[in-house]
Structures are given as structure tokens and as C-alpha cells.
Scaffold this motif. Structure first.
Motif, PDB file in Angstrom:
ATOM      1  N   HIS A 105       0.830  -1.199   0.000  1.00  0.00           N
ATOM      2  CA  HIS A 105       0.000   0.000   0.000  1.00  0.00           C
ATOM      3  C   HIS A 105       0.867   1.252   0.000  1.00  0.00           C
ATOM      4  O   HIS A 105       1.717   1.422   0.876  1.00  0.00           O
ATOM      5  CB  HIS A 105      -0.926   0.009   1.223  1.00  0.00           C
ATOM      6  N   PHE A 106       0.652   2.107  -1.003  1.00  0.00           N
ATOM      7  CA  PHE A 106       1.308   3.410  -1.072  1.00  0.00           C
ATOM      8  C   PHE A 106       0.326   4.424  -0.496  1.00  0.00           C
ATOM      9  O   PHE A 106      -0.771   4.596  -1.027  1.00  0.00           O
ATOM     10  CB  PHE A 106       1.642   3.794  -2.511  1.00  0.00           C
ATOM     11  N   ILE A 107       0.716   5.071   0.577  1.00  0.00           N
ATOM     12  CA  ILE A 107      -0.146   6.046   1.233  1.00  0.00           C
ATOM     13  C   ILE A 107       0.248   7.442   0.751  1.00  0.00           C
ATOM     14  O   ILE A 107       1.410   7.814   0.773  1.00  0.00           O
ATOM     15  CB  ILE A 107      -0.003   5.967   2.771  1.00  0.00           C
ATOM     16  N   ILE A 108      -0.744   8.196   0.305  1.00  0.00           N
ATOM     17  CA  ILE A 108      -0.538   9.546  -0.208  1.00  0.00           C
ATOM     18  C   ILE A 108      -1.280  10.512   0.704  1.00  0.00           C
ATOM     19  O   ILE A 108      -2.466  10.318   0.975  1.00  0.00           O
ATOM     20  CB  ILE A 108      -1.078   9.681  -1.655  1.00  0.00           C
ATOM     21  N   GLY A 109      -0.604  11.550   1.158  1.00  0.00           N
ATOM     22  CA  GLY A 109      -1.212  12.512   2.075  1.00  0.00           C
ATOM     23  C   GLY A 109      -2.001  13.609   1.399  1.00  0.00           C
ATOM     24  O   GLY A 109      -2.287  14.624   2.020  1.00  0.00           O
ATOM     25  N   PHE A 110      -2.352  13.419   0.155  1.00  0.00           N
ATOM     26  CA  PHE A 110      -3.078  14.425  -0.618  1.00  0.00           C
ATOM     27  C   PHE A 110      -4.184  13.734  -1.400  1.00  0.00           C
ATOM     28  O   PHE A 110      -4.171  12.519  -1.577  1.00  0.00           O
ATOM     29  CB  PHE A 110      -2.132  15.124  -1.598  1.00  0.00           C
ATOM     30  N   GLY A 111      -5.125  14.529  -1.910  1.00  0.00           N
ATOM     31  CA  GLY A 111      -6.162  13.993  -2.783  1.00  0.00           C
ATOM     32  C   GLY A 111      -5.586  13.782  -4.173  1.00  0.00           C
ATOM     33  O   GLY A 111      -4.392  13.542  -4.343  1.00  0.00           O
ATOM     34  N   THR A 112      -6.412  13.900  -5.170  1.00  0.00           N
ATOM     35  CA  THR A 112      -5.940  13.716  -6.535  1.00  0.00           C
ATOM     36  C   THR A 112      -4.990  14.841  -6.918  1.00  0.00           C
ATOM     37  O   THR A 112      -4.994  15.909  -6.331  1.00  0.00           O
ATOM     38  CB  THR A 112      -7.125  13.679  -7.520  1.00  0.00           C
ATOM     39  N   VAL A 158      -1.257  -0.951  -4.222  1.00  0.00           N
ATOM     40  CA  VAL A 158      -2.481  -0.183  -4.032  1.00  0.00           C
ATOM     41  C   VAL A 158      -2.134   1.237  -3.592  1.00  0.00           C
ATOM     42  O   VAL A 158      -1.314   1.428  -2.701  1.00  0.00           O
ATOM     43  CB  VAL A 158      -3.362  -0.849  -2.952  1.00  0.00           C
ATOM     44  N   VAL A 159      -2.758   2.222  -4.221  1.00  0.00           N
ATOM     45  CA  VAL A 159      -2.570   3.628  -3.830  1.00  0.00           C
ATOM     46  C   VAL A 159      -3.757   4.030  -2.970  1.00  0.00           C
ATOM     47  O   VAL A 159      -4.904   3.879  -3.368  1.00  0.00           O
ATOM     48  CB  VAL A 159      -2.459   4.540  -5.065  1.00  0.00           C
ATOM     49  N   GLU A 160      -3.462   4.538  -1.775  1.00  0.00           N
ATOM     50  CA  GLU A 160      -4.500   5.002  -0.859  1.00  0.00           C
ATOM     51  C   GLU A 160      -4.293   6.483  -0.585  1.00  0.00           C
ATOM     52  O   GLU A 160      -3.230   6.875  -0.117  1.00  0.00           O
ATOM     53  CB  GLU A 160      -4.440   4.243   0.471  1.00  0.00           C
ATOM     54  N   ASN A 161      -5.288   7.286  -0.883  1.00  0.00           N
ATOM     55  CA  ASN A 161      -5.226   8.720  -0.598  1.00  0.00           C
ATOM     56  C   ASN A 161      -5.803   8.962   0.790  1.00  0.00           C
ATOM     57  O   ASN A 161      -6.932   8.546   1.071  1.00  0.00           O
ATOM     58  CB  ASN A 161      -6.028   9.500  -1.637  1.00  0.00           C
ATOM     59  N   LYS A 162      -5.013   9.617   1.643  1.00  0.00           N
ATOM     60  CA  LYS A 162      -5.457   9.953   2.999  1.00  0.00           C
ATOM     61  C   LYS A 162      -5.140  11.432   3.243  1.00  0.00           C
ATOM     62  O   LYS A 162      -4.249  11.757   4.021  1.00  0.00           O
ATOM     63  CB  LYS A 162      -4.777   9.050   4.022  1.00  0.00           C
ATOM     64  N   PRO A 163      -5.872  12.326   2.554  1.00  0.00           N
ATOM     65  CA  PRO A 163      -5.584  13.757   2.702  1.00  0.00           C
ATOM     66  C   PRO A 163      -6.107  14.300   4.027  1.00  0.00           C
ATOM     67  O   PRO A 163      -6.965  13.691   4.665  1.00  0.00           O
ATOM     68  CB  PRO A 163      -6.342  14.372   1.529  1.00  0.00           C
TER      69      PRO A 163
END
Length: 184
Positions: free
Chosen positions: A31-38, A61-66
Motif C-alpha cells: 500500500h502506497f499512502i498519499i497525504g493528498f487527494g488527486t 495499491v494507492v491510498e489517498n489519505k488527505p
């Protein structure tokens, strides 16, 4: 201008340092966690995930958690098991978020470096494959176009340069320092 360095270990280096783990990694989705939206960080992560999935035949898997200035994403990574299956891709996103505030974000992605950690990985690799440690070292170095591992001082010298005013326009990048391995 301030500079924030993010140690970005390449998947190769991270996995290679524990050869017994490398044989089956990843055995479940990463899981790649991204601290921003699109946007750019999300797009970059999705391109990387697709490339890794193609190369490995495994799921990424890319998970966006802004939200909360990326703290939600950071907390989810910090509280995850330290097993290499939850990673945060942050360099580009943080650079975009903080460049206007005078903060530069630069990732350094070292390849095989002459350290005790890599020596332990080579030792494990040798044992796992029934070869000598010298043969494991030879095989590892043969994959590097420059024909050798980096010395810790070379990574330190790059870090000093990037922290200096001579690199004041560098931000939002992760620089591979791997003797040309990723350029192959």
C-alpha cells in the motif's frame, strides 16, 4: 530556504538488505499512502504502482489519505507494521505543498552502499543461495553499471550539496544514487 530530506530507499535496496524476505516479497499487496487527494502525488504514485505491478506481477495499491497537513497519512504509516507493505510516497507532494513557504523537499534514493546493513544482506543472500559471501558481492556489483557499490561518504557529499545554497532550486525530486542501476 530550508531543506527537508526524505530518505527514500529503493525497493531494490530495501528488499535486498534482507535476502530471505526478498524471495517472497511482496507476498501480499503493498500500500502506497498519499497525504493528498488527486493531483501530482496521486498520479505519480499510480504510475509507480502500475509499473511495479507489471514488473513483479504483484499488487500495489494507492491510498489517498488527505487532511491535517498530511498528518492523517503519516499516522497511518507510522502505526502500520514495519514490514515494508505500507509505504508513504511523499517527496513530490510535500514539495508542492511547502515550496511557497520556502521549504525544499529532496529525496535521496541510495542503491547498494558499502554499509554493515548491506554486508548483512549479502551474507543472508550467500547463505540462502549456497554461495560464498564474495560470490554474493560479485553478483550484486555486476548488476551495477559503475561496477561498484557506493561509499557512505558519496551519499553524505550529495546530501551536503543538496542542503547548500548551490542547490537552492532543487525540490520535489528523489535522486537515485545507485551507480546507474535504475537507468538500465
Amino acid at each position: 530556504m530550508r531543506t527537508l530530506f526524505i530518505a527514500v530507499l529503493s525497493l531494490f535496496s530495501m528488499v535486498f538488505s534482507n535476502a530471505s524476505h526478498a524471495q517472497d516479497y511482496p507476498s501480499r499487496p503493498v500500500h502506497f499512502i498519499i497525504g493528498f487527494g488527486t493531483g501530482d502525488p496521486d498520479t505519480t504514485a499510480r504510475i509507480l504502482a502500475a509499473q511495479l505491478a507489471t514488473q513483479t506481477g504483484k499488487r500495489f495499491v494507492v491510498e489517498n489519505k488527505p487532511g491535517a497537513g498530511t498528518n492523517i497519512a503519516v499516522k497511518s504509516v507510522i502505526t502500520a507494521d514495519a514490514d515494508g507493505y505500507t509505504l508513504m510516497l511523499a517527496t513530490a507532494g510535500l514539495a508542492n505543498a511547502y515550496a511557497g513557504k520556502g521549504v525544499r523537499v529532496v529525496g535521496i534514493n541510495p542503491g547498494l552502499t558499502n554499509t554493515d546493513r548491506v554486508a548483512e544482506g549479502l551474507k543472508s543472500d550467500a547463505k540462502l543461495n549456497g554461495i560464498t559471501e564474495d560470490e554474493a558481492l560479485t553478483r550484486a556489483v555486476q548488476r551495477i553499471p559503475m561496477g561498484r557499490m557506493a561509499e557512505p561518504e558519496e551519499i553524505a557529499n550529495l546530501t551536503l550539496f543538496l542542503a547548500s545554497s548551490k542547490a537552492s532550486y532543487v525540490t520535489g525530486v528523489a535522486l537515485p544514487v545507485d551507480g546507474g542501476y535504475t537507468a538500465k
